[in-house]
Design an enzyme around this catalytic site. Structure first.
Site, PDB file in Angstrom:
ATOM      1  N   GLU A 108      31.385  -6.898 -33.071  1.00 48.24           N
ATOM      2  CA  GLU A 108      31.840  -6.300 -31.805  1.00 48.24           C
ATOM      3  C   GLU A 108      33.092  -5.481 -32.070  1.00 48.24           C
ATOM      4  O   GLU A 108      33.990  -5.930 -32.767  1.00 48.24           O
ATOM      5  CB  GLU A 108      32.146  -7.424 -30.795  1.00 48.24           C
ATOM      6  CG  GLU A 108      32.512  -6.922 -29.404  1.00 48.24           C
ATOM      7  CD  GLU A 108      32.927  -8.060 -28.474  1.00 48.24           C
ATOM      8  OE1 GLU A 108      32.148  -9.039 -28.326  1.00 48.24           O
ATOM      9  OE2 GLU A 108      34.034  -7.983 -27.919  1.00 48.24           O
ATOM     10  N   GLU A 158      33.784 -15.526 -29.857  1.00 48.85           N
ATOM     11  CA  GLU A 158      35.203 -15.358 -30.190  1.00 48.85           C
ATOM     12  C   GLU A 158      35.983 -16.635 -29.886  1.00 48.85           C
ATOM     13  O   GLU A 158      36.360 -16.864 -28.732  1.00 48.85           O
ATOM     14  CB  GLU A 158      35.817 -14.203 -29.391  1.00 48.85           C
ATOM     15  CG  GLU A 158      35.373 -12.813 -29.818  1.00 48.85           C
ATOM     16  CD  GLU A 158      36.047 -11.705 -29.006  1.00 48.85           C
ATOM     17  OE1 GLU A 158      36.684 -12.005 -27.979  1.00 48.85           O
ATOM     18  OE2 GLU A 158      35.923 -10.534 -29.419  1.00 48.85           O
TER      19      GLU A 158
END
Ligand code: MG
Length: 331
Positions: free
Chosen positions: A255, A166
Site C-alpha cells: 500500500e 498495518e
C-alpha cells in the site's frame, strides 16, 4: 484426394489460428507470463526464475455502508487489467469499523470473492488483505478466514495472502506481530504450501528494520510490508527500508499513497516519483491506495466514475491520473 487435402489444410490452418489467438491472449496476462511466484533472497521471482516487480491498485475498505464497496466489481477488475495493464490488485477485507467482515460476513465475502474471481479470470495477481490495525485481537477469526481462502484459492498462482494490514506503532514486532504472523503462516501452510504470504510490520508497516533484525525463520515465500505516503514519508523511511533490504529482507509495498499519511492533504507528485525510482531500483512490487471516490486526495476517482469500470480521464483525480500512468508503464 485433392479435395481431401484442402479440407485437411483448412482444418489445420483454422486450428493454427485458434491456437495463436489464444496463445496471444495468454501471453498478455501477467499470471500466464509469470506463473507461480516465489521469494528468493530479497526478491519475488517468477516460475522461470526472473526477478518480478508488479504494480497495481488497492481497493478501499470493503466495509458495508462505507460507499467504496461499490467498486468491488468484475468490470472494475477488467478495466484495471485491460486498460491500466495492472499486474496485481489488492482487496482490503475490512476487519474493523462499522459494517466490517465480523459484522457482515456475507456482504464482505461476496465483494471480495467477486474481485478475486475476476482477477483469476483476467490473469492478475491478487492480494487478499486482512484490513485491520489490531488483527491480533481477532486472531481466531483471521485464522478461520484464511483457512477458507486457502481452501478455495490456494491452488491458483494468482492469490497472495496479506495477514495483517498495518499494526500500530505501539504493537511490538517481536512479542505481538511476529507471533501472530507465525500462527497465521502455520494455519495457511496447513492448506496451501506455497503461495506468497505478506506479513505486516510495526508502525503502519514502516518499522521494517525491526523485522530485519528479528525475521521469521524456517518459512518460505514470506514478504514483509512496507507502506509509505509520499507527502509524509521520504528519505528517512527509504533509509530504513534499505537497511532491511541490505539484511536480505524481502519487501513489498502492498500500500502506498501519493498524499499525506491520513490519505488526504497534499498531493505530492515529486515525492511519489522519487519513491517509484526507489521501487524500480530495488524491484519492489507496489499497490496504490485507493480505488475510491471518497472526498480525499488519495482517491483515484471522482464521484462520476462508474462502479464497473470503463473510466475516462474525466473520471480520474490528479492522483488517479498519475497512478494510472505509473501502473501502465511499470512492466
Ligand atoms: Mg498454492
Amino acid at each position: 484426394m485433392r479435395c481431401f487435402q484442402i479440407v485437411i489444410a483448412t482444418f489445420f490452418l483454422s486450428f493454427a489460428f485458434t491456437q495463436s489467438a489464444s496463445a496471444q491472449d495468454a501471453a498478455l496476462s501477467p499470471v500466464a507470463k509469470h506463473g507461480q511466484l516465489s521469494v528468493v533472497g530479497p526478491h519475488i521471482r517468477d516460475e522461470n526464475g526472473a526477478i518480478t516487480s508488479l504494480a497495481g491498485p488497492s481497493f478501499f475498505w470493503s466495509n458495508t455502508g462505507w460507499g467504496q464497496e461499490r467498486f468491488y466489481t468484475k468490470g472494475a477488475v477488467e478495466t484495471f487489467a485491460k486498460d491500466w495493464y495492472a499486474g496485481i490488485i489488492r482487496v482490503a477485507m475490512g476487519a474493523q469499523g462499522s459494517g466490517n467482515y465480523l459484522e457482515d460476513k456475507d456482504g464482505n465475502l461476496d465483494r471480495v470473492r467477486t474481485v478475486v474471481n475476476a482477477a483469476i479470470e483476467n490473469g492478475l495477481y491478487v492480494i487478499i488483505d486482512w484490513h485491520s490495525h489490531h488483527a491480533e485481537k481477532d486472531i481466531e477469526e483471521a485464522k478461520l478466514f484464511f483457512t477458507s481462502i486457502a481452501q478455495a484459492y490456494g491452488e491458483y498462482p494468482n492469490v497472495i495472502y496479506e495477514i495483517y494490514n498495518e499494526p500500530l506503532d505501539t504493537t511490538d514486532w517481536s512479542t505481538v506481530v511476529k507471533p501472530y504472523a507465525e500462527e497465521l503462516i502455520e494455519t495457511i501452510r496447513a492448506v496451501d504450501p506455497d503461495n506468497l504470504i505478506i506479513v505486516g510490520t510495526q508502525s503502519w508497516d514502516q518499522d521494517v528494520d525491526k523485522a530485519a533484525d528479528d525475521p521469521i525463520t524456517g518459512e518460505s515465500n514470506i514478504l514483509y510490508a512496507l507502506h509509505f505516503y509520499a507527502a509524509s514519508h521520504k528519505g528517512d523511511l527509504r533509509k530504513r527500508a534499505e537497511y532491511a533490504i541490505e539484511k536480505g529482507l524481502p519487501l513489498i509495498i502492498s500500500e502506498w499513497g501519493s498524499v499525506e499519511y491520513t490519505g488526504d492533504g497534499k498531493f505530492d507528485k515529486k515525492s511519489t516519483l522519487k519513491w517509484m525510482d526507489f521501487a524500480r531500483k530495488h524491484r519492489l512490487s507496489h499497490l496504490n491506495w485507493s480505488v475510491s471516490d471518497k472526498g480525499e486526495t488519495a482517491s483515484m476517482f471522482k464521484p462520476s466514475a462508474a462502479s464497473d469500470g470503463g473510466w475516462t480521464d474525466d473520471d480520474l483525480t490528479p492522483s488517479g491520473k498519475l497512478v494510472r500512468d505509473i501502473i501502465r508503464d511499470w512492466e
